[in-house]
Design an enzyme around this catalytic site. Sequence first.
Site, PDB file in Angstrom:
ATOM      1  N   ASP A 291       0.842  -1.203   0.000  1.00 35.06           N
ATOM      2  CA  ASP A 291       0.000   0.000   0.000  1.00 35.06           C
ATOM      3  C   ASP A 291       0.877   1.254   0.000  1.00 35.06           C
ATOM      4  OD1 ASP A 291      -2.385  -1.703   0.483  1.00 35.06           O
ATOM      5  OD2 ASP A 291      -1.359  -2.059   2.377  1.00 35.06           O
TER       6      ASP A 291
ATOM      7  N   HIS B  98      -4.740  -3.447   6.307  1.00 38.67           N
ATOM      8  CA  HIS B  98      -4.525  -3.716   4.876  1.00 38.67           C
ATOM      9  C   HIS B  98      -5.869  -4.143   4.290  1.00 38.67           C
ATOM     10  CE1 HIS B  98      -3.014  -4.959   1.045  1.00 38.67           C
ATOM     11  NE2 HIS B  98      -3.529  -6.157   1.224  1.00 38.67           N
TER      12      HIS B  98
HETATM   13  P1  NAD Z   1      -1.999 -18.447  -4.172  1.00 38.67           P
HETATM   14  O1  NAD Z   1      -3.350 -19.045  -3.994  1.00 38.67           O
HETATM   15  O2  NAD Z   1      -1.363 -18.370  -5.510  1.00 38.67           O
HETATM   16  O3  NAD Z   1      -0.969 -19.218  -3.225  1.00 38.67           O
HETATM   17  C1  NAD Z   1      -1.242 -19.525  -1.903  1.00 38.67           C
HETATM   18  C2  NAD Z   1      -0.463 -20.764  -1.568  1.00 38.67           C
HETATM   19  O4  NAD Z   1      -0.615 -21.019  -0.180  1.00 38.67           O
HETATM   20  C3  NAD Z   1      -0.967 -22.021  -2.307  1.00 38.67           C
HETATM   21  O5  NAD Z   1       0.116 -22.638  -2.975  1.00 38.67           O
HETATM   22  C4  NAD Z   1      -1.519 -22.888  -1.180  1.00 38.67           C
HETATM   23  O6  NAD Z   1      -1.314 -24.282  -1.420  1.00 38.67           O
HETATM   24  C5  NAD Z   1      -0.680 -22.398  -0.001  1.00 38.67           C
HETATM   25  N1  NAD Z   1      -1.266 -22.707   1.305  1.00 38.67           N
HETATM   26  C6  NAD Z   1      -2.557 -22.717   1.672  1.00 38.67           C
HETATM   27  N2  NAD Z   1      -2.691 -23.113   2.954  1.00 38.67           N
HETATM   28  C7  NAD Z   1      -1.435 -23.293   3.425  1.00 38.67           C
HETATM   29  C8  NAD Z   1      -0.912 -23.719   4.658  1.00 38.67           C
HETATM   30  N3  NAD Z   1      -1.705 -24.023   5.682  1.00 38.67           N
HETATM   31  N4  NAD Z   1       0.426 -23.843   4.776  1.00 38.67           N
HETATM   32  C9  NAD Z   1       1.246 -23.553   3.755  1.00 38.67           C
HETATM   33  N5  NAD Z   1       0.808 -23.184   2.541  1.00 38.67           N
HETATM   34  C10 NAD Z   1      -0.518 -23.035   2.386  1.00 38.67           C
HETATM   35  O7  NAD Z   1      -2.075 -16.999  -3.490  1.00 38.67           O
HETATM   36  P2  NAD Z   1      -1.074 -15.776  -3.639  1.00 38.67           P
HETATM   37  O8  NAD Z   1      -1.472 -14.965  -4.804  1.00 38.67           O
HETATM   38  O9  NAD Z   1       0.321 -16.269  -3.533  1.00 38.67           O
HETATM   39  O10 NAD Z   1      -1.486 -14.918  -2.354  1.00 38.67           O
HETATM   40  C11 NAD Z   1      -1.252 -15.397  -1.062  1.00 38.67           C
HETATM   41  C12 NAD Z   1      -1.926 -14.515  -0.026  1.00 38.67           C
HETATM   42  O11 NAD Z   1      -1.372 -13.208  -0.049  1.00 38.67           O
HETATM   43  C13 NAD Z   1      -3.426 -14.323  -0.239  1.00 38.67           C
HETATM   44  O12 NAD Z   1      -4.057 -14.388   1.027  1.00 38.67           O
HETATM   45  C14 NAD Z   1      -3.527 -12.910  -0.787  1.00 38.67           C
HETATM   46  O13 NAD Z   1      -4.788 -12.341  -0.524  1.00 38.67           O
HETATM   47  C15 NAD Z   1      -2.442 -12.249   0.013  1.00 38.67           C
HETATM   48  N6  NAD Z   1      -1.958 -10.962  -0.508  1.00 38.67           N
HETATM   49  C16 NAD Z   1      -1.625 -10.023   0.428  1.00 38.67           C
HETATM   50  C17 NAD Z   1      -1.136  -8.794   0.014  1.00 38.67           C
HETATM   51  C18 NAD Z   1      -0.760  -7.733   1.015  1.00 38.67           C
HETATM   52  O14 NAD Z   1      -0.425  -6.614   0.587  1.00 38.67           O
HETATM   53  N7  NAD Z   1      -0.755  -7.970   2.324  1.00 38.67           N
HETATM   54  C19 NAD Z   1      -0.995  -8.521  -1.348  1.00 38.67           C
HETATM   55  C20 NAD Z   1      -1.320  -9.513  -2.273  1.00 38.67           C
HETATM   56  C21 NAD Z   1      -1.804 -10.741  -1.827  1.00 38.67           C
HETATM   57  C1  LMR Z   2      -3.695  -6.611  -2.611  1.00 43.99           C
HETATM   58  O1  LMR Z   2      -3.666  -5.600  -1.898  1.00 43.99           O
HETATM   59  O2  LMR Z   2      -3.263  -6.618  -3.784  1.00 43.99           O
HETATM   60  C2  LMR Z   2      -4.282  -7.881  -2.070  1.00 43.99           C
HETATM   61  O3  LMR Z   2      -4.305  -7.847  -0.661  1.00 43.99           O
HETATM   62  C3  LMR Z   2      -5.643  -8.118  -2.639  1.00 43.99           C
HETATM   63  C4  LMR Z   2      -6.224  -9.451  -2.204  1.00 43.99           C
HETATM   64  O4  LMR Z   2      -7.401  -9.432  -1.816  1.00 43.99           O
HETATM   65  O5  LMR Z   2      -5.530 -10.477  -2.295  1.00 43.99           O
END
Ligand code: NAD
Ligand code: LMR
Length: 329
Positions: A160, A188
């Site tokens: 962010d 967030h």
């Molecule tokens: P994704 O679905 O591509 O990957 C998630 C992975 O986590 C998968 O491979 C899944 O098998 C694994 N997983 C699920 N449960 C698990 C566990 N108990 N132990 C270990 N691994 C586990 O998702 P992504 O695009 O990589 O995003 C991951 C997370 O990050 C999501 O929750 C998304 O919303 C979040 N995110 C946060 C921000 C932020 O700014 N804070 C930004 C983008 C995404």
């Molecule tokens: C982001 O800020 O890009 C993510 O947290 C959005 C999401 O819901 O995974």
Amino acid sequence: MTRTPVNVTVTGAAGQIGYALLFRIASGHLLGPDVPVNLRLLEITPALKAAEGTAMELDDCAFPLLKGIEISDDPNVAFAGANVALLVGARPRTKGMERGDLLEANGGIFKPQGKAINDHAADDIKVLVVGNPANTNALIAQAAAPDVPAERFTAMTRLDHNRALSQLAKKTGTSVSDIKRLTIWGNHSATQYPDIFHAEIAGKNAAEVVNDEKWLGETFIPTVAKRGAAIIEARGASSAASAANAAIDHVHTWVNGTAAGDWTSMGIPSDGSYGVPEGLISSFPVTAKDGKYEIVQGLEINEFSRARIDASVKELAEEREAVRGLGLI
Ligand code: NAD
Ligand code: LMR
């Protein structure tokens, strides 16, 4: 002198953020160009094979700093001796799922991971939670790790922060490197508050340079706060490379410090500063030095900012009540 490798655990290693993150950790961007690392990849059992594929590719890069890779579906193994833990894997919200269901499903992930960190990680463990809802997942993990100092559990709002830098640079025709002291406050989520009132652009107050309250309220704040949703809409998947980049930035700053005269934004346990109830994991302006961070104190919060910080903090307090009600903290 040969340095002892730093153990870095990444959960959700086979996911899209994991794929964008691991290669940069292994090439020295997380901790520095002279710091060797061991990678520990945690995945759920069905994704272990995909994680193995990524590990094969990491091998094929022949990164000089990468001293070892271990893959496991057991948090007790993956967090053993961890110095840095990036908790990326989370349960995404699916159709028909209520907020409470989402918090409960993530509790099932972050509570045992917090306990495994408590029982097996190194004494200097630093934790960054990326998986959403990041602030409250961090709270759940922290509550399950009573022997680890609470401040070692942090949540990611650096994406962010970086989004806000970029939008502000575009608006003012400046470079992101001209902008300092920007702050993301709160959760967030779409309630987060990107604050430019203390920011500086090439030494001048950013709000005065912008001088456009309509743009601030109607364009800048919603663009930053809803950027995650806009990326999902455009890409059909949530942000991955930019999220991985922000995770690298967050840990790099925490370990190596903020630049003189600048600060960053981190989701951290509140000590009550700026009226944020103690214990909530909320985003604050922070400086970092020698592996420790501190909240920037003494900023004057105007009415415009106060209302927005309070709204986001209210949401965090509600999330805390919900997970408390579920027995997760
Ligand atoms: P994704 O679905 O591509 O990957 C998630 C992975 O986590 C998968 O491979 C899944 O098998 C694994 N997983 C699920 N449960 C698990 C566990 N108990 N132990 C270990 N691994 C586990 O998702 P992504 O695009 O990589 O995003 C991951 C997370 O990050 C999501 O929750 C998304 O919303 C979040 N995110 C946060 C921000 C932020 O700014 N804070 C930004 C983008 C995404
Ligand atoms: C982001 O800020 O890009 C993510 O947290 C959005 C999401 O819901 O995974």
